[in-house]
Every structure is written in C-alpha cells, then in structure tokens.
Design an enzyme around this catalytic site. Structure first.
Site, PDB file in Angstrom:
ATOM      1  CG  ASP A   1      32.107  39.189  42.018  1.00  0.00           C
ATOM      2  OD1 ASP A   1      32.353  38.310  41.161  1.00  0.00           O
ATOM      3  OD2 ASP A   1      32.871  40.144  42.237  1.00  0.00           O
TER       4      ASP A   1
ATOM      5  CD  GLU B   1      36.742  39.297  38.041  1.00  0.00           C
ATOM      6  OE1 GLU B   1      37.744  39.814  37.496  1.00  0.00           O
ATOM      7  OE2 GLU B   1      35.592  39.780  37.961  1.00  0.00           O
TER       8      GLU B   1
END
Length: 407
Positions: A79, A137
């Site tokens: 991400d 994350e």
C-alpha cells in the site's frame, strides 16, 4: 545449481523489475484500496505459470511447492500513503495526493523478482516458498485482514517468516539485528468535554481549549519523569482540535496521540500514565463528563528471533561483500508484519535495506546535513535509488529463503 548460482541469472530479469517498479510507483493505491496493484501482481504471477489466492480483500498469495523441505513465508507490503509526491522523478505518482513514500513498491517488486528466480530455478532448492503480498500495512489493518480471512488455514504452515524494509541508509547495504527491531505503535484519540459559552463570558464555561493545553503540557512528563532513562518510549501529540470561531468557547476538544515502545510492560505503564493525566486534568478543570479514549492503528512490536536472525545474517554475510551487511539499531517506526508469524507460532526475521545513493549519503555526512538533506520514509521527497536497491532487495529475499531451502 546453488543459491549463488541461481542469483547469477538475476541480470536477465532486472529490466523487467525496473519497469514494474516504475509502474507501481506511478500508480500508488491507499490501504485496503490496492485493487489495481493486486490485479497486476496476480497477472505477473500468472505469467510465471503460478496460481494465486486472494486473501484479505486485496492480499495476494502464491505458493511454490518444490519437493520435501522446510516452508518459508516471505512477505511484502503493497500500500501507499496519502502524500503528495515532490521528488521530480520522471516516474512520479500520477495519483493526486497519493504516493509510495515508504518504499512498498520496492518491497513488492523485490518479492516478485525472488518468486520469479525461485520458480525458474527449482533445481536450486527444495521445500515450499510462500510469497505473500500484504495490503494495508500503513494503517495496521492488512495483516489482520488476511488472518481474519483464513490465512493460516489456506496456506501451508511456514517454518519461518521473512520480511524487509527500505530505509534511508546507504544503498547496497543490509542491516540485521536480533530482538526488537521495530517498536510497537498505538494511536489514541482523546476527547475531553467542557461547557460551551460566548467568548465574552468565559466565566460561564468550562473551557476545553485550556483543558487540552494543560493535558498536552503535562503529557510531556510521561517519558521525561516516569520512564527509566535507559528505556525507550515516545509520546507524541500530533493534533489538538477544538472550536470553530474566535468568539465561541467550544464544548469539547480532541487530542490525537501516538505512542511507541519496545516492551509490553512499558507500553502498559505509558498508557496508564496517559489516562491518569487526562482524567486528573479533567477533574481539576471541573469537566462535566468523563474523557473518552479510542485506541486505533495499533502495531505490535517486531521482534527478530535470535536463531533465525543468525541463520539469515550468516547467509547474507556469505553472499554479500564485506561491509555490505551491518548490525542495525532498532528503529522507532512500527509494522504489522509480526501478527503473521505470531498467528502461525513461528520465528521471523525482518531486515533493513539501504536506499540512498552512496555519493549522496557521503556528501550529506561530510556536510553534517544527513537529517535535513536525506529524505526519510513518508517524506514527499522520499525516492530510493533504484539501482542497486532493487537488486540488493531481490538478492536478500532469495539468499534468506535459500538459507532454509537449499538442499
């Protein structure tokens, strides 16, 4: 073929990896929104003849089974961050307000490269390799989302879990360490209540702005006066929000806090101190209601198993040149990777990969400007040196895996 021989072929795929890296850097996606990223990862793995699993929404997993032997899980986060890029790169983000400012694009492409090498050269190793591409994350949601979606039941149980992260150290280097390497992280929203009034009549109010200011000041003593000097803790007040107009005393204020610790008992001590201070100041101010505490974006401490770290570090030292592998100091950043090995009940190793061009770092060191001239992770200027960082990160994954999988 040995692991070293396997890596002799890496030059054949680096152009593919560089193109992939530029693609992902141009097209970042925020946590739990990594739809195109996951689709492209799946497409690349399908092009290698590999099957994939979707786990946790946008998480992607591939399992390479290659005869008897240990099972190794290697994880990369995928991400991006809500940051507006200002690197000037010709492959800068094309998405307004979103950037791969923490190197997760490097992580996922390095893991794709490792999967390709291991898939292509199965004669060099024996066992099972799990490539896990984890979403979200940055908000501590991705690892748990994959676990909640049945990760531990849907893949073979690993014997060890591996992960890495690019950091603003010299490109071409790798840092390892046993024990805690990343701190636990907790975000906390504190809401305190007052009694609103006209700005010209403060005597009729309980002013939450003043109350919040008193709390912020008092919180500075948690680390400086309550924590032993040789122990690590950080308490940061990142935001203080109250009111809408200069002549209105509001009826509430909100504080956003961030905590970092390496030790569970110390974490509990810090949380207890924060809540005690907030309640005490509310009582002193005559607040009409109890304060509210909301904990979110909580990261576990990342702890390297001593034996597994030794195995991986020795493999790195054997493969890389003298001086490339160093003992890293624990970082104060946080990660949710640890939830995965914890859920399986297995050891894990997490290492750091340098990403700053050596000549750039040397110049900053000589000028004494490292902290100001070298952009850190999450900066709009964060731009890992593509070479040699990508190759080193790919090699690191393969070397670490082969420390367990080489016959």
């Amino acid at each position: 073929m040995t692991a070293a021989g396997l890596l002799d072929t890496i030059d054949r795929q680096l152009d593919w990896q560089r193109d992939l890296y530029r693609h992902f850097h141009r097209h970042p996606e925020l946590s739990l929104q990594e739809l195109r990223t996951a689709e492209r990862i799946e497409a690349e793995l399908a092009g290698l003849g590999l099957e994939t699993l979707r786990i946790g929404g946008t998480g992607v997993v591939t399992v390479l089974e290659n005869g008897p032997g240990p099972t190794v899980l290697a994880r990369a986060d995928i991400d991006a961050l809500p940051v507006t890029e200002d690197t000037g790169l010709n492959y800068a983000s094309t998405v307004d307000g979103v950037m791969h400012a923490c190197g997760h694009d490097m992580h996922l492409v390095a893991l794709l490269g490792a999967v390709r090498l291991l898939s292509t050269h199965r004669e060099a190793w024996s066992g099972t390799y799990i490539g896990l591409f984890q979403p979200a994350e940055e908000n501590a949601a991705g690892a748990q989302a994959m676990l909640d979606d049945g990760l531990t039941a849907r893949v073979p149980r690993p014997d060890v879990a591996l992960a890495q992260h690019v950091m603003p150290a010299e490109a071409g280097t790798i840092g390892t360490a046993p024990g805690p390497v990343l701190s636990a992280g907790d975000s906390l929203r504190v809401t305190v209540h007052g009694r609103g009034a006209h700005g010209s009549m403060p005597h009729t109010s309980v002013d939450p702005v003043v109350l919040a200011a008193s709390i912020v000041l008092r919180l500075q003593t948690v680390v400086s006066r309550e924590i032993q000097p040789d122990q690590f803790a950080v308490v940061t007040v990142g935001a203080s929000n109250a009111g809408t107009k200069s002549n209105i005393i509001p009826d509430r204020a909100e504080l956003l806090l961030n905590l970092r610790t390496y030790d569970a008992a110390l974490r509990a001590q810090v949380i207890t101190a924060i809540e005690r201070i907030v309640r005490g100041e509310c009582t002193a101010a005559g607040a009409p209601r109890e304060p509210e505490f909301e904990y979110y974006d909580q990261f576990p401490v990342t702890i390297n198993d001593a034996g597994a770290n030794r195995t991986v570090t020795e493999a790195f030292s054997d493969h890389f040149a003298p001086g490339q592998v160093f003992e890293a100091a624990p970082a104060t950043a946080s990660e949710d990777f640890g939830r995965i090995p914890d859920a399986f009940g297995i050891p894990s190793v997490y290492w750091f990969v340098g990403s700053v061009a050596p000549e750039t770092l040397r110049a900053a060191v000589e000028a004494g400007t490292v902290s100001s001239a070298i952009p850190a992770n999450h900066s709009p200027f964060f731009a890992p040196a593509l070479d040699p960082t990508l190759e080193i990160a790919t090699r690191a994954h393969v070397v670490a895996a082969c420390a367990y999988l080489t016959p």
